[in-house]
Scaffold this motif. Sequence first.
Motif, PDB file in Angstrom:
ATOM      1  N   HIS A  95       0.809  -1.211   0.000  1.00 36.22           N
ATOM      2  CA  HIS A  95       0.000   0.000   0.000  1.00 36.22           C
ATOM      3  C   HIS A  95       0.843   1.261   0.000  1.00 36.22           C
ATOM      4  CE1 HIS A  95       0.959  -0.726   4.244  1.00 36.22           C
ATOM      5  NE2 HIS A  95       0.834   0.604   4.392  1.00 36.22           N
ATOM      6  N   LEU A  96       2.165   1.111   0.282  1.00 36.17           N
ATOM      7  CA  LEU A  96       3.035   2.283   0.258  1.00 36.17           C
ATOM      8  C   LEU A  96       3.466   2.671  -1.155  1.00 36.17           C
ATOM      9  CD1 LEU A  96       5.363   1.557   3.338  1.00 36.17           C
ATOM     10  CD2 LEU A  96       3.418   3.116   3.219  1.00 36.17           C
ATOM     11  N   VAL A  97       3.240   1.788  -2.100  1.00 35.14           N
ATOM     12  CA  VAL A  97       3.683   2.081  -3.470  1.00 35.14           C
ATOM     13  C   VAL A  97       2.923   3.308  -3.993  1.00 35.14           C
ATOM     14  CG1 VAL A  97       3.827   1.207  -5.833  1.00 35.14           C
ATOM     15  CG2 VAL A  97       4.263  -0.332  -3.900  1.00 35.14           C
ATOM     16  N   GLY A  98       3.664   4.267  -4.499  1.00 35.47           N
ATOM     17  CA  GLY A  98       3.093   5.495  -5.011  1.00 35.47           C
ATOM     18  C   GLY A  98       3.008   6.620  -4.007  1.00 35.47           C
ATOM     19  N   LEU A 101       7.309   9.711   0.404  1.00 35.33           N
ATOM     20  CA  LEU A 101       7.923   9.585   1.720  1.00 35.33           C
ATOM     21  C   LEU A 101       9.115  10.520   1.894  1.00 35.33           C
ATOM     22  CD1 LEU A 101       7.915   5.678   2.185  1.00 35.33           C
ATOM     23  CD2 LEU A 101       6.182   7.351   2.898  1.00 35.33           C
ATOM     24  N   SER A 102       9.179  11.541   1.102  1.00 33.24           N
ATOM     25  CA  SER A 102      10.342  12.443   1.164  1.00 33.24           C
ATOM     26  C   SER A 102      10.432  13.192   2.483  1.00 33.24           C
ATOM     27  CB  SER A 102      10.276  13.437   0.000  1.00 33.24           C
ATOM     28  OG  SER A 102       9.076  14.218   0.080  1.00 33.24           O
ATOM     29  N   ALA A 103       9.311  13.259   3.208  1.00 25.92           N
ATOM     30  CA  ALA A 103       9.337  13.988   4.482  1.00 25.92           C
ATOM     31  C   ALA A 103       9.924  13.154   5.623  1.00 25.92           C
ATOM     32  CB  ALA A 103       7.918  14.438   4.845  1.00 25.92           C
ATOM     33  N   GLU A 104      10.037  11.830   5.435  1.00 22.10           N
ATOM     34  CA  GLU A 104      10.598  11.007   6.512  1.00 22.10           C
ATOM     35  C   GLU A 104      12.091  11.291   6.638  1.00 22.10           C
ATOM     36  OE1 GLU A 104       9.664   6.933   6.363  1.00 22.10           O
ATOM     37  OE2 GLU A 104       7.489   7.248   6.254  1.00 22.10           O
TER      38      GLU A 104
END
Length: 529
Positions: A95-98, A101-104
């Motif tokens: 479900h993480l695909v797409g 996550l650049s803020a992590e």
Amino acid sequence: MTRRLLLSYLSLMLLVLLALEVPFGILYARSELSRFTHAAQQGAITFAAVCEEKMEHGLTADLPELARAYGRRTGSRVLVADQKGVVLTETAALHLVGKDLSAEPDISAALHDRPAVATRDDPSTNGEVLFVTVPGGSDATVPCVVRTVYPLSPIRAKADATWLALALIGLGALATVALIGFVLARSITRPVRDLERATAQLAEGRLTDPPATDHGPPELRRLAASFTKTATRLQHVIQAQQAFASEASHQLKTPLTSLRLRLENFEPHLAPCAQDSLDKALAETERLSRMVQGLLALARLENSAIRPEAVDLDAVVADRAAIWTAFADEQQVGIIVSGATRARVWALPGALEQIIDNLLSNALRVSPPGTAVTLTTVIVPGEGSRTPPVAELHVIDQGPGMTAAERLRAFDRFWRAPAADHDGTGLGLPMVRQLTRAGGGEITLEAAPGGGLDAVVRLRRAESHPHGNAPVSQRTPTAQAARLTPPPTTARGRHGDGPEPPTGGANRPARRNAATEKPRRTTACGPPP
């Protein structure tokens, strides 16, 4: 002592094991984690290079299968993101695909060409995991980011297994040291126990089982040999003193009795002016006789190995007060007995009677007519096991009393107070203290309220054995045969020496009586005819 030595060995060994094994275990766990982290980081960098090459050739569709293969091989979860932080593939969470996550923190650091390595708790696995996030590519721009997540449970399990192995090794070492230490401690303490048993026998009066001198450390062997030699010489000295005490009693009393008879035979032949000198000579003879008896009594007491027995304190006090009442009435002094402790105390056979006789003799000697001597018994509770309860006997008079300095010197042999009668020997109170201490008690002299002196005798109650002694029923036949025969008491100290215990209601017969003695010569002083 064996337990203490064994505990000391084990404590020392435990400290050594802790000093060696704890740092080793910590260092091993840290080195395993560091090695695993370094391998994971190198693997992630290699995989990121492969991903970059695939993306350069437009083979982005191959990334999911490539990530799953790498994850199966390394046992990790793999995430690949593009240069904007958008997830291209994720092996465990599709479900993480797409998602962006650049803020992590770790993704952001990798996009800025900075690898990120950290450990954290993962709610999905309920355990600690290792995050390794690296940038893909060697250029200034970062075409992709690779994150690998490794569970640390295998590393922790390996560290726990190492700690368990170290603990088992330590327990084995402690068991070995305990066995060796027990053997060594026994070899050391056995001679000590033999010495302890021999010392107890010597304290009872005779060394029947000397300690062995052929086992144990050399120092203890020499100590046992020296102790046996010393004990043998000491027994010889004690036997010599006992022989002297028994022989001197007859050898000294006989000439003193003969001397007194010869002096009294001079009486009919002396002029009146010489009678005073004769009286003084006879008085000094009597005093010398009492002094000899007192010295012999002290010698018998010091050389006898008699165990204390339980006696009824109230009964003895009442009995001695009744015996002394007639003599006290002649001096117009009352004897008051108070207190009903119903206590049994430890004392040498016949010693308590001698103690009370001496103290009553002293008290009656200085008590003015119309006063009273009070005998009071009380129980003083103890404070724990170190201070057991004691019974106190107070002999209180209403005489002139003593100063603090005189009370300190009152128990010195041959010392008499300046105001004491001159016929005293100064041995009564030393004998009282010796008898009291032999039973495990103590005596002190204190100022009585309102004047006079309070002689306080503290005796151990029969609930506990003084000095480890057994009850009278357990005494040996030797101790039974060595019972002290109460000698004629001679009270002394603050008031001089007192009379023998009265019998028949009088102090003692007078040496001469004016109504019955022969008429004295009335001639002038000079040689008798």
